[in-house]
Scaffold this motif. Structure first.
Motif, short mmCIF file in Angstrom:
data_model
loop_
_atom_site.label_atom_id
_atom_site.label_comp_id
_atom_site.label_asym_id
_atom_site.label_seq_id
_atom_site.Cartn_x
_atom_site.Cartn_y
_atom_site.Cartn_z
N SER A 19 0.84 -1.21 0.00
CA SER A 19 0.00 0.00 0.00
C SER A 19 0.87 1.25 0.00
CB SER A 19 -0.93 0.01 1.22
OG SER A 19 -1.79 -1.09 1.18
N ASP A 60 -4.77 -2.07 -5.14
CA ASP A 60 -4.40 -2.40 -3.77
C ASP A 60 -5.39 -3.40 -3.19
OD1 ASP A 60 -2.95 -2.33 -1.45
OD2 ASP A 60 -3.59 -0.33 -0.84
N THR A 61 -4.98 -4.04 -2.12
CA THR A 61 -5.88 -4.94 -1.39
C THR A 61 -6.13 -4.28 -0.03
OG1 THR A 61 -4.08 -6.14 -0.36
CG2 THR A 61 -4.88 -6.98 -2.45
N GLU A 65 -4.84 -10.19 1.69
CA GLU A 65 -3.71 -11.09 1.44
C GLU A 65 -3.30 -11.85 2.70
OE1 GLU A 65 -3.63 -7.83 1.59
OE2 GLU A 65 -1.74 -7.05 2.37
MG MG Z 1 -1.85 -2.87 2.32
#
Ligand code: MG
Ligand code: GDP
Length: 168
Positions: A19, A60-61, A65
């Motif tokens: 991020s 982005d996640t 994850e």
């Molecule tokens: Mg992140």
């Protein structure tokens, strides 16, 4: 004029700096406690590569994850991939081949770069440089090193991928 837009997915274990890398590249900022903006799937930035304007959309996640719960929608239509690990996290390095496989299963073979982040933390580095080079060769990915914190190497990662996409 035709605009080129590329979807780039950034995968790797939690806390390696994914991020932060997206925020650094797209907004030019860095914070120690980055929290994903809720509701935003990706950030974007346009750069010129080999004389072409290229719009990069960096996906982005929201921390999925860490639970191995990234959905197919995240990968769908991706043109390029960053495989990220941290200099200070051995598990994140060992997890790279399985991240590569996940991306391959969803996207097939796409331009991919292996990125060692947090190179500013040299004293705490737990990955041997030769070993990292070997992994890059084994996976067929260029190895690049970054410090998102110190803003070292981040631009190169995305220029490299954009250039690969333009010439494939
Ligand atoms: Mg992140
Ligand atoms: P993500 O879970 O992979 O998205 O990782 P984050 O971007 O949330 O970063 C995790 C932590 O690592 C945060 O505290 C960041 O500020 C820190 N971090 C990210 N990049 C670097 C770097 O290059 N050097 C150092 N020292 N810390 C970093």
């Amino acid at each position: 004029e035709l605009e080129i837009s590329l979807k780039v997915v950034i995968v790797g274990n939690g806390a390696v700096g994914k991020s932060s890398m997206i925020q650094r590249f797209c907004k030019g900022t860095y914070t120690r406690d980055y929290k994903k903006t809720i509701g935003v799937d990706f950030l974007e930035r346009e750069i010129e590569v080999d004389g072409e304007d290229v719009r990069l959309m960096l996906w982005d996640t929201a921390g999925q994850e860490e639970f191995d719960a990234i959905t197919a929608a995240y990968y769908r239509g991706a043109h390029a991939c960053v495989l990220a690990y941290s200099s200070t996290d051995r598990d994140s390095f060992d997890a790279i081949p399985s991240w590569k496989l996940k991306v391959e299963n969803e996207c097939g073979e796409i331009p991919t770069v292996l990125v060692q982040n947090k190179i500013d933390l040299v004293e705490q580095c737990v990955v041997d440089p030769d070993e990292a080079e070997r992994l890059g060769r084994a996976l067929g990915c260029k190895l690049l090193r970054t410090s998102v914190k110190e803003d070292i190497g981040v631009m190169s990662v995305f220029r490299h991928l954009a250039s690969r996409c333009l010439h494939e």
